[in-house]
Each structure stands twice: as structure tokens, then as C-alpha cells.
Design an enzyme around this catalytic site. Structure first.
Site, PDB file in Angstrom:
ATOM      1  N   ASP A  22       0.874  -1.184   0.000  1.00 49.13           N
ATOM      2  CA  ASP A  22       0.000   0.000   0.000  1.00 49.13           C
ATOM      3  C   ASP A  22       0.907   1.229   0.000  1.00 49.13           C
ATOM      4  O   ASP A  22       1.594   1.495   0.993  1.00 49.13           O
ATOM      5  CB  ASP A  22      -0.895  -0.005   1.237  1.00 49.13           C
ATOM      6  N   HIS A 139      -4.883  11.226  14.931  1.00 49.27           N
ATOM      7  CA  HIS A 139      -5.929  11.309  13.891  1.00 49.27           C
ATOM      8  C   HIS A 139      -7.176  10.503  14.274  1.00 49.27           C
ATOM      9  O   HIS A 139      -8.234  10.689  13.671  1.00 49.27           O
ATOM     10  CB  HIS A 139      -5.393  10.780  12.554  1.00 49.27           C
ATOM     11  N   ASP A 176       3.549  17.360  15.316  1.00 49.52           N
ATOM     12  CA  ASP A 176       3.533  16.498  14.140  1.00 49.52           C
ATOM     13  C   ASP A 176       3.237  17.360  12.909  1.00 49.52           C
ATOM     14  O   ASP A 176       2.608  18.422  13.015  1.00 49.52           O
ATOM     15  CB  ASP A 176       2.440  15.443  14.315  1.00 49.52           C
ATOM     16  N   HIS A 178       1.272  16.660  10.464  1.00 52.35           N
ATOM     17  CA  HIS A 178      -0.138  16.544  10.065  1.00 52.35           C
ATOM     18  C   HIS A 178      -1.027  17.136  11.150  1.00 52.35           C
ATOM     19  O   HIS A 178      -0.709  17.058  12.333  1.00 52.35           O
ATOM     20  CB  HIS A 178      -0.536  15.071   9.881  1.00 52.35           C
ATOM     21  N   ASP A 269       7.780  13.890  11.889  1.00 53.58           N
ATOM     22  CA  ASP A 269       7.685  14.090  10.446  1.00 53.58           C
ATOM     23  C   ASP A 269       7.743  15.580  10.099  1.00 53.58           C
ATOM     24  O   ASP A 269       7.765  15.958   8.931  1.00 53.58           O
ATOM     25  CB  ASP A 269       6.417  13.442   9.871  1.00 53.58           C
ATOM     26  N   TYR A 309       8.963   9.509   9.685  1.00 60.53           N
ATOM     27  CA  TYR A 309       9.100   8.429   8.704  1.00 60.53           C
ATOM     28  C   TYR A 309      10.456   8.403   7.998  1.00 60.53           C
ATOM     29  O   TYR A 309      10.650   7.594   7.103  1.00 60.53           O
ATOM     30  CB  TYR A 309       7.940   8.515   7.697  1.00 60.53           C
TER      31      TYR A 309
END
Length: 682
Positions: A22, A139, A176, A178, A269, A309
């Protein structure tokens, strides 16, 4: 006060992994955890931490006032016995999430580890700590897994802390890259939780691509003003952009909010090399951000891993965070200390959106910017041909190798041996009794040595022999700091102005290129600062008539409010941005006669300025100020700043003083910029 840093890690959380291909989820790998832990071991940090075991969280908050839907829990439980095809089918029901048979168990461990850390900190077993967990959490929403997250570890921890320990004010800082929309949705109507998130946004082009991730989503109902979104509208944000966000948005709000516990959604990240964030912040910036947050909530700080990551960037950033939690000196920040225009535009819009809700913003000029500089950049990006998935993977792979090489060299350049002594003083036997026990007493300099040193280099400053003994004490401590045998030190002096002037000249004579001096009180002797090797900020009640402010000598007229502490607005809005712009090799803090600040204000100054100059601070205190000396010594040792008492917002007159100084000096000291006027960036 509690001491020690907890570290929570359980190898079982590495069993959660993707079983099929994925392109969205394949970066969420077990090595994120294991390589970070190995990096901590390589720096010998694991053995310095207090080991706290991870335990499964009980049914993930079913017993709390913050329940997940039963359907969500049942689906998660059922995946434990599914085969690969079934897991794949269930995973497709969610946005950017995958199940493995161990996912439910690992997610419960992640929750449990987070709650164990909250217990360790709140019970006083440790002062602070970090939980290395996965899957991440921010999230996750009440009824759905989302973005690699099954349960919202940080949100559950905040609710748990409120229920178990009766907390009424919790700060969640989400660095983060995001937006933690799950955390926002959970707390957006709750004034007991202040949620701050910066995130890559690019005018809603970047995932999760929500309108409510923008700066104008300030909370709902009673929670208005307690949700702070700082959107990054372009990639490439660096150390200075992150620091500016703290100075001009987060920290003033945090000090006004006065949290009882700080929890960090610690995603790396947002660091250099990460394929998701594409930002340029280097690992040491997380030392500085952690150091600032340690000054809140009496040091009660829980750092919980979220994203990250690029394995090398992630590991180094985790280590920088843990070193700071342990009380190690903060590495010198690198890069140009000037936020970019896009960052400052976002900062200005956040301040404008929150002006109705925060007292510290009441008299600030905060107006919305509509025509953002990044809008045209976004159009170019939209019109350019999209890269193929293969091209993106090749580019990311090449960048990963380049960043690894860069970080190998970068970390060697910024890391340094920790001096064997943290805090020192000099004086006669018995003088250590009124200082904290961990302050080390060093041998005085012989009077004849002092006389020879003074007559050789400083005869124009020293006119009386009776000051020689105190000067000898000063020189011996300062020399140990300059030679990096001692991290910081405190000297007692009958004449603080003379001692400060000598310390500045002695440091420059030693070879330092930039020495910052913050002098509180009447500074009777003002050295020549024209060569830029000294920067003096004189905090005094009245304007100094002998010398007007210029680039390297700044007079800040400030009288602390008698009813409470309003000084943090001057520290965060002016002193820290100037100091970080200057990037000194040493900081001298001197307190002389007629000081206009109370003990808590001076302690705050000492604590926050330890982020500079590899935490090298030399403090000079008048010999009559025993209580002040004790508090400054505690701050130098790493104790949390004392309570500020009643929050008093700065008066309009004081805000205007800061604004006038900011306008006068923001071209020279660019970290002062907090409004996006294009003319300031040309």
C-alpha cells in the site's frame, strides 16, 4: 520536586505491520520504534532514564467520560482472528489505515504506555518522560480509525488525567506535521484542554485537507479560543519558523493558560528529510521546543510519539528530546534566525483569530492577511505536471540517503561533551549553605592572582582593592564556564555592574565572538558594543540617559506589576526573539541595584535563556539578595520556574513599549517579526 525522566518502550508494539503493498501506508513500519530505541541506546540515554513498563490500557477508555463507539471497538477486537484478505477488506473502510492481527493489542499497549507515563509524572515518581508508542493516535476519532491511528493516545491521556487527578487545565502541543484533527474534534468544545497544532496545510491541499485545520478554527461554544491551528502553507519550514511560532503564538498563550500538565503529540515528520513533511527543521530544534515546555506546569511534561518516517531524522530527534528531558545542556540551534514570510503570515493570522479570546493579545496589532504570498505558488504547483508514483519513490530514496549523510555530519558538529559540573559558585567555606545542595563550591582565586589579572587587563575598570576578593570569585567561575569545565555558575558581588562589565570584557578577551548580557537594574557601567561582540539588554524602570538604544545596546523600561506577573510578555515578545537572533556563545545575567523585576520574573529569564549558548550562563547577583540567589541557583540547576501568582495581562503602555522596540529592531533581529508585511522581508 520530582526528578528523573521516564522512558516507556515495549518491543511488542513492533508486531503491528502492513501485510500487503500500500503506497500510502508502507511508511508506517515497526523500525520507527526499534531504530529510535537503538539510537537512544547508542547515546547511552536508555540507562539514564527510569524504566516504566507498558501495560495494556483497559478497553481504551470505555470507563472514561470519553468513549469510543461500541461498533468501533468491536471491529477493532474482531481483527485479532482475521486472515490477510479479511484484514485488507476491513482496512479499506478507513482513510490511510491498516489492520494486522496484533494491531488491537499494540494499540491498547500504546494507550496503556501513555497512561503509565501520566501516572508516573502526576504521582511524582518522575518529573517528565517519553513514551515510544505505535500505532500513533492523534488522527483517531470517536468512531473511526484514521491516518495510521486506531486509538487517540494523547486525548485518552488528557481525559484520564482530568478524571484521576482532578486537573482543570491541560495543554496538548502537537508538533507532528499533520493536523491532529481527531484531537481537535474531541476537545473543540472543552475549555479545560488547550490544543495547539502546527501542520503542513498548503491552503487545504495537504492531507487531511480539511477547512477546519485552518487558523480560523478556534474551537466551539465554551471551547472558543482553546483550539489553536497554525497552518504551514508551504514546505521547507525550518528551525526559525518553529521558534517564531513558539515565541509569538504558543508560549504566550500557554503562560496565560497556566497548565497543570503538558502533553506533547510528538511527531517528528516535521523534521528534516521526512517524506511526508518535506520540512527543513534539524533535530536540535526539538531540544529547544522541549526546553521551553519544561518551564510550564512545574515541569510536568509527557512526550508521546506520533509520526516520523525518515528513520535517521526520527531517531536523532527522539534523542535530542530525551537528552533535554534529562536536563542536558541544549545544543546551539543552527540555521539563519529569520522566519520566512509565509510562516510570519500564518503567525499573524493565528494572532488575529485569537485576539478576542486572550488577554495578552488585547492591545496587540493583530489584523487578518487575506492575500497570502503562497497563493501564487500554489497555482504554479497545481498547473505543473504531477510526478508518477515511481518518480516519487526514486526521489524519496535519493533524498533519504542525502539526509542520512547530512545528519551524520550535522550531529557531530552540534553535539558536545556535557561539562562534569552543572552549576558552580565560589566563596569561603560556609557560603554554600544558603545555596541548593547540588551547587558545587569551587576554590577561590588567590588575591595576588586577581591583582595581577586586573592590573594587566582591567585596571581602567577596577579602582578599589576592596572589590578584588569578589572579583576573584567571579573570574574563577567564569573561567571554568569558558573552558567548558562547568555548564553555568553564579557569582555574588557587591558591585554587579562592575562584575558584569569585567565578565563581558574577559569573555571577549578569551575569544568569544558574541556575548549576550541581560542586566536587570541600574547599569552604571555600559561597555562599548560597537564591534558587535557584545549585545546588552538593560531591563530598568527608567530610561538610561547616558546611552540611547542601538542595535547592540537595548534599554527595556519595565516595572513588574505589583499584583502579579506580566513580565513573560516582554521575555517572549522581545527578549527571547532578540537573543535567538543574536545566537550568543555565552549569556551573562546580572542583577544590580534598583531592580524592577521580582524573583519569579528573573527566574523565568534565567530558565528560558538556558536554551542559548549550549546552556552556558554566568549569573551575577548583588550580595544582599540571598533569596534571589537561591532561586537563580535552582533555575540554573534545572528546576522549574516558580509559580507566577495571579496572571496580569500587560497594560497598553507596556504593550506599546514592546511594539515600539519590535518595530525599531525587527530588521536587525529578525526573530521579532510576527506580522507579514512584505516590505519587512525585502
Amino acid at each position: 520536586m520530582a526528578s528523573g525522566t521516564a522512558l516507556i518502550y515495549d518491543e511488542e508494539m513492533t508486531t503491528h505491520k502492513l501485510l500487503w503493498s500500500d503506497p500510502i501506508c508502507d511508511i508506517e513500519v515497526p523500525e520507527r520504534l526499534s531504530s529510535s530505541y537503538e539510537q537512544l541506546r547508542s547515546y547511552h540515554l536508555v540507562e539514564r532514564c527510569v524504566h516504566v513498563p507498558a501495560r495494556e490500557g483497559r478497553c481504551c477508555c470505555v470507563n472514561l467520560s470519553f468513549p469510543y463507539s461500541l461498533e468501533h471497538l468491536e471491529v477493532a477486537k474482531s481483527t485479532q482472528t482475521m486472515n490477510e484478505e479479511e484484514l485488507k477488506r476491513v482496512s479499506e473502510n478507513y482513510d490511510a489505515f491498516f489492520f494486522h492481527p496484533s494491531t488491537y493489542h499494540c494499540a491498547r499497549l500504546a494507550v496503556g504506555a501513555t497512561l503509565q507515563l501520566v501516572d508516573a509524572v502526576m504521582s511524582g515518581k518522575v518529573r517528565n518522560g517519553m513514551a515510544l508508542v505505535r500505532p500513533p493516535g492523534h488522527h483517531s476519532q470517536r468512531n473511526a480509525a484514521n491516518g495510521f491511528c486506531l486509538f487517540n493516545n494523547v486525548a485518552i491521556a488528557a481525559e484520564y488525567a482530568k478524571l484521576k487527578y482532578g486537573l482543570q487545565r491541560i495543554l496538548i502541543v502537537d508538533w507532528d506535521v499533520h493536523h491532529g484533527q481527531g484531537t481537535q474534534y474531541i476537545f473543540e468544545e472543552d475549555p479545560s484542554v488547550l490544543y495547539f497544532s502546527w501542520h503542513r496545510y498548503e491552503h487545504q491541499e495537504f492531507w487531511p485537507s480539511l477547512k477546519e485545520s485552518d487558523y480560523d478554527a478556534v474551537g466551539l461554544g465554551k471551547g472558543k479560543g482553546f483550539n489553536i491551528n497554525l497552518p504551514w502553507n508551504k514546505v521547507g519550514m525550518g528551525n526559525s519558523d518553529y521558534l517564531a511560532a513558539f515565541f509569538h503564538v504558543l508560549l504566550p498563550m500557554a503562560f496565560e493558560f497556566d497548565p497543570e500538565l503538558v502533553i506533547v503529540s510528538s511527531g517528528y515528520d516535521s523534521g528534516i528529510g521526512d517524506p511526508e513533511g518535506q520540512m527543513n527543521a534539524t533535530p536540535e530544534v526539538f531540544s529547544h521546543l522541549t526546553h521551553f515546555l519544561m518551564q510550564l506546569a512545574n515541569g510536568k511534561l509527557c512526550v508521546i510519539l506520533e509520526g516520523g518516517y525518515h528513520l535517521k531524522s526520527l531517531g536523532e530527534s527522539v534523542c535530542m528530546t530525551v537528552k533535554t528531558l534529562l536536563g542536558d545542556p541544549v545544543p546551539q540551534i543552527t540555521g539563519e534566525m529569520a522566519p520566512c514570510l509565509s510562516a510570519v503570515e500564518s503567525i499573524q493570522n493565528v494572532r488575529a483569530a485569537h485576539k478576542p479570546y486572550w488577554k495578552w493579545l488585547a492591545y496587540e496589532d493583530a489584523s487578518f492577511l487575506q492575500n497570502l504570498s503562497t497563493k501564487s505558488h500554489l497555482l504554479k504547483k497545481t498547473n505543473s505536471s504531477p510526478s508518477t508514483e515511481l518518480e516519487s519513490k526514486i526521489t524519496n530514496s535519493s533524498n533519504t540517503v542525502k539526509v542520512e549523510r547530512f545528519l551524520e555530519l550535522h550531529m557531530k558538529n552540534i553535539l558536545f561533551p556535557v561539562p562534569p559540573i552543572k552549576t558552580a559558585t565560589a566563596g569561603s567555606e560556609g557560603s554554600e549553605h544558603f545555596l541548593p545542595e547540588h551547587v558545587q563550591l569551587v576554590k577561590e582565586m588567590d588575591k595576588s592572582e586577581v591583582k595581577a589579572l586586573v592590573s594587566g587587563f582591567y585596571a581602567d575598570l577596577v579602582k578599589e582593592d576592596k572589590t578584588l576578593l569578589s572579583l576573584g570569585n567571579m573570574f574563577v567561575i567564569l573561567d571554568k564556564i569558558l573552558k567548558k569545565e562547568v555548564c553555568n555558575g553564579i557569582a555574588v558581588s557587591p558591585t554587579a555592574a562592575l562584575s558584569a562589565a569585567l565578565a563581558l570584557r574577559h569573555s571577549v578577551h578569551f575569544g568569544l565572538q558574541r556575548v549576550l548580557c541581560v542586566f536587570v537594574g541600574d547599569m552604571q557601567m555600559i561597555p562599548n558594543t560597537e564591534d558587535g561582540k557584545m549585545l546588552i539588554i538593560n531591563i530598568c524602570e527608567k530610561e538610561q540617559s547616558e546611552k540611547s538604544s542601538c542595535k547592540h545596546y537595548i534599554s527595556l523600561n519595565w516595572k513588574e506589576d505589583a499584583e502579579g506577573n506580566d513580565f513573560f510578555s516582554a521575555v517572549l515578545g522581545f527578549i527571547l526573539p532578540v537573543a535567538y537572533s543574536y545566537q550568543p556563545n555565552l549569556t551573562v545575567i546580572a542583577v544590580g541595584p534598583n531592580r524592577s523585576l521580582g524573583i519569579s520574573g528573573i527566574s523565568l529569564l534565567v530558565a528560558l535563556l538556558q536554551g542559548l549558548a549550549e546552556s552556558r550562563i554566568f549569573a551575577v547577583i548583588e550580595d544582599t539578595e540571598i533569596s534571589l540567589m537561591q532561586c537563580v541557583a535552582k533555575a540554573l540547576l534545572g528546576a522549574s520556574t516558580p509559580p507566577f501568582g495571579i496572571y496580569v495581562p500587560p497594560t497598553q503602555e507596556k504593550v506599546n513599549k514592546i511594539k515600539a522596540l519590535r518595530d525599531q529592531f525587527q530588521q536587525e533581529w529578525k526573530m521579532l517579526q510576527c506580522s507579514g508585511k512584505l516590505s519587512d522581508f525585502i
